[in-house]
Design an enzyme around this catalytic site. Structure first.
Site, PDB file in Angstrom:
ATOM      1  N   HIS A   1      13.784   7.343  -0.580  1.00 46.95           N
ATOM      2  CA  HIS A   1      13.418   6.373   0.458  1.00 46.95           C
ATOM      3  C   HIS A   1      13.447   7.024   1.846  1.00 46.95           C
ATOM      4  CE1 HIS A   1      13.210   3.282  -2.480  1.00 46.95           C
ATOM      5  NE2 HIS A   1      14.508   3.177  -2.694  1.00 46.95           N
TER       6      HIS A   1
ATOM      7  N   ASN B   1      11.710  -7.325  -4.281  1.00 47.14           N
ATOM      8  CA  ASN B   1      12.624  -6.179  -4.131  1.00 47.14           C
ATOM      9  C   ASN B   1      14.080  -6.600  -3.887  1.00 47.14           C
ATOM     10  OD1 ASN B   1      10.217  -3.936  -2.506  1.00 47.14           O
ATOM     11  ND2 ASN B   1      10.744  -4.151  -4.655  1.00 47.14           N
ATOM     12  N   TRP B   2      14.305  -7.878  -3.488  1.00 47.33           N
ATOM     13  CA  TRP B   2      15.685  -8.347  -3.298  1.00 47.33           C
ATOM     14  C   TRP B   2      16.455  -8.298  -4.608  1.00 47.33           C
ATOM     15  CZ3 TRP B   2      17.410  -8.561   1.467  1.00 47.33           C
ATOM     16  CH2 TRP B   2      16.542  -8.888   2.513  1.00 47.33           C
TER      17      TRP B   2
ATOM     18  N   ARG C   1      18.064   7.998  -5.337  1.00 50.93           N
ATOM     19  CA  ARG C   1      16.907   7.204  -4.894  1.00 50.93           C
ATOM     20  C   ARG C   1      16.879   7.097  -3.362  1.00 50.93           C
ATOM     21  NH1 ARG C   1      14.220   4.202  -8.598  1.00 50.93           N
ATOM     22  NH2 ARG C   1      13.744   2.594  -7.087  1.00 50.93           N
TER      23      ARG C   1
ATOM     24  N   ASP D   1       4.497   3.668  -3.103  1.00 52.14           N
ATOM     25  CA  ASP D   1       5.239   3.586  -4.359  1.00 52.14           C
ATOM     26  C   ASP D   1       5.632   4.984  -4.851  1.00 52.14           C
ATOM     27  OD1 ASP D   1       6.402   2.402  -6.521  1.00 52.14           O
ATOM     28  OD2 ASP D   1       4.542   1.805  -7.503  1.00 52.14           O
ATOM     29  N   GLY D   2       6.759   5.048  -5.535  1.00 60.85           N
ATOM     30  CA  GLY D   2       7.159   6.296  -6.195  1.00 60.85           C
ATOM     31  C   GLY D   2       8.331   7.023  -5.560  1.00 60.85           C
TER      32      GLY D   2
ATOM     33  N   ARG E   1      -2.097  -1.458  -9.732  1.00 59.72           N
ATOM     34  CA  ARG E   1      -2.089  -2.916  -9.610  1.00 59.72           C
ATOM     35  C   ARG E   1      -1.813  -3.297  -8.158  1.00 59.72           C
ATOM     36  NH1 ARG E   1       2.050  -1.485 -13.158  1.00 59.72           N
ATOM     37  NH2 ARG E   1       3.985  -1.163 -12.001  1.00 59.72           N
TER      38      ARG E   1
HETATM   39  C1  FPP Z   1       8.644   2.000  -3.650  1.00 59.43           C
HETATM   40  O1  FPP Z   1       9.228   3.067  -4.348  1.00 59.43           O
HETATM   41  C2  FPP Z   1       9.156   1.928  -2.319  1.00 59.43           C
HETATM   42  C3  FPP Z   1       9.906   0.921  -1.814  1.00 59.43           C
HETATM   43  C4  FPP Z   1      10.316  -0.280  -2.555  1.00 59.43           C
HETATM   44  C5  FPP Z   1      10.404   0.972  -0.456  1.00 59.43           C
HETATM   45  C6  FPP Z   1       9.431   1.466   0.538  1.00 59.43           C
HETATM   46  C7  FPP Z   1      10.180   2.110   1.611  1.00 59.43           C
HETATM   47  C8  FPP Z   1       9.845   3.261   2.196  1.00 59.43           C
HETATM   48  C9  FPP Z   1       8.611   4.003   1.940  1.00 59.43           C
HETATM   49  C10 FPP Z   1      10.763   3.901   3.152  1.00 59.43           C
HETATM   50  C11 FPP Z   1      11.037   3.174   4.370  1.00 59.43           C
HETATM   51  C12 FPP Z   1       9.874   2.574   5.041  1.00 59.43           C
HETATM   52  C13 FPP Z   1       9.897   2.222   6.320  1.00 59.43           C
HETATM   53  C14 FPP Z   1       8.778   1.493   6.938  1.00 59.43           C
HETATM   54  C15 FPP Z   1      11.031   2.586   7.150  1.00 59.43           C
HETATM   55  P1  FPP Z   1      10.142   2.723  -5.572  1.00 59.43           P
HETATM   56  O2  FPP Z   1      11.534   2.681  -5.116  1.00 59.43           O
HETATM   57  O3  FPP Z   1       9.645   1.482  -6.239  1.00 59.43           O
HETATM   58  O4  FPP Z   1       9.877   3.974  -6.488  1.00 59.43           O
HETATM   59  P2  FPP Z   1       9.826   4.008  -8.060  1.00 59.43           P
HETATM   60  O5  FPP Z   1       8.750   3.053  -8.496  1.00 59.43           O
HETATM   61  O6  FPP Z   1       9.484   5.419  -8.342  1.00 59.43           O
HETATM   62  O7  FPP Z   1      11.191   3.610  -8.532  1.00 59.43           O
END
Ligand code: FPP
Length: 237
Positions: free
Chosen positions: A34, A65-66, A30, A17-18, A191
């Site tokens: 990723h 996430n969708w 963003r 996360d993050g 959580r």
């Molecule tokens: C959470 O950060 C992360 C995700 C929803 C996507 C996870 C994906 C990756 C770590 C990169 C790709 C992974 C693979 C296996 C290729 P967030 O977007 O929710 O961050 P935020 O809470 O700070 O907005």
């Protein structure tokens, strides 16, 4: 010393996360967060294997996430597609067993085919296993398991009184995978967010304020050391 003597977890599950906040703090998109997150996955898998962890589960995309903006979903899908071709090819060479959990049918058909192929091609490897949770939600998985069990009962395969922990495990998408010993969630959120609800019953939870794109091998070592100091009693004294 064996893994048990050193208290190395057999299975670590990551809630990565993050990415977004990491990017925002740097004035980046963003997408950059990723992308950097995907690089961290490489580092973490390498280090986990090195120290003797046997299974790593990565929560890469939740069923919720969708609902993110289409542009972000598209970017994540293209990152996963890239990961499935390049990184997974490398993992295959390293004899890593790869498993996918979650509703893969929601992804484009070329990705579904690739996931099925990779699972089959790596199914005999048993030194190190990576489980990718994509379009995964634990409640959905539990509902699917309940339906399977109900069908088995209707088919008279076994009696209601025979439903036990092993039967539930068998019906889940995580069947055959040991329960996680340690869950690491980055970014300061504390959580579980619909991740492996059944499987985490006795897992140790480790929360770090570090954003996933900044998480490195030393942070992983620190989390494993903290795990090693925990006293796991599994409800006993
Ligand atoms: C959470 O950060 C992360 C995700 C929803 C996507 C996870 C994906 C990756 C770590 C990169 C790709 C992974 C693979 C296996 C290729 P967030 O977007 O929710 O961050 P935020 O809470 O700070 O907005």
């Amino acid at each position: 010393m064996t893994n048990e003597e050193q208290n190395i977890p057999t299975h670590i599950a990551f809630i990565m996360d993050g990415n977004g906040r990491w990017a925002q703090a740097r004035g980046l998109s963003r997408t950059e967060g990723h992308k950097r997150g995907a690089e961290v996955v490489r580092t973490v898998l390498e280090r986990a294997r090195e120290v003797g962890v046997k299974v790593v589960t990565l929560f890469a995309f939740s069923s919720e996430n969708w609902k993110r903006p289409k542009e972000e979903v598209d970017i994540l899908i293209s990152l996963f597609r890239q990961y499935l071709s390049r990184d997974i090819e490398e993992l295959k060479k390293q004899k890593v067993r790869i498993t996918f959990i979650g509703d893969r049918e929601k992804f484009p058909s070329d990705m579904v085919k690739r996931m099925n192929d990779v699972e089959r091609e790596t199914s005999s490897f048993n030194d190190f296993r990576v489980v990718l949770a994509l379009s995964y939600g634990a409640r959905d998985d539990l509902i699917a398991a309940m339906k399977k069990i109900a069908i088995d009962i209707l088919d008279r395969k076994y009696l209601i009184s025979n439903i036990d922990e092993a039967r539930v495990c068998e019906a889940l998408s995580t069947h055959g995978i040991p329960y996680p010993d340690l869950v690491i969630r980055t970014s300061g959120e504390q959580r579980v967010s619909n991740f492996l609800l059944w499987e985490l019953a006795y897992a140790e939870l480790y929360f770090t304020p570090i954003y996933w794109p900044d998480f490195n091998e030393h942070d992983l070592d620190e989390a494993i050391e903290a795990y090693g100091r925990r006293d796991r009693r599994f409800g006993q004294v």
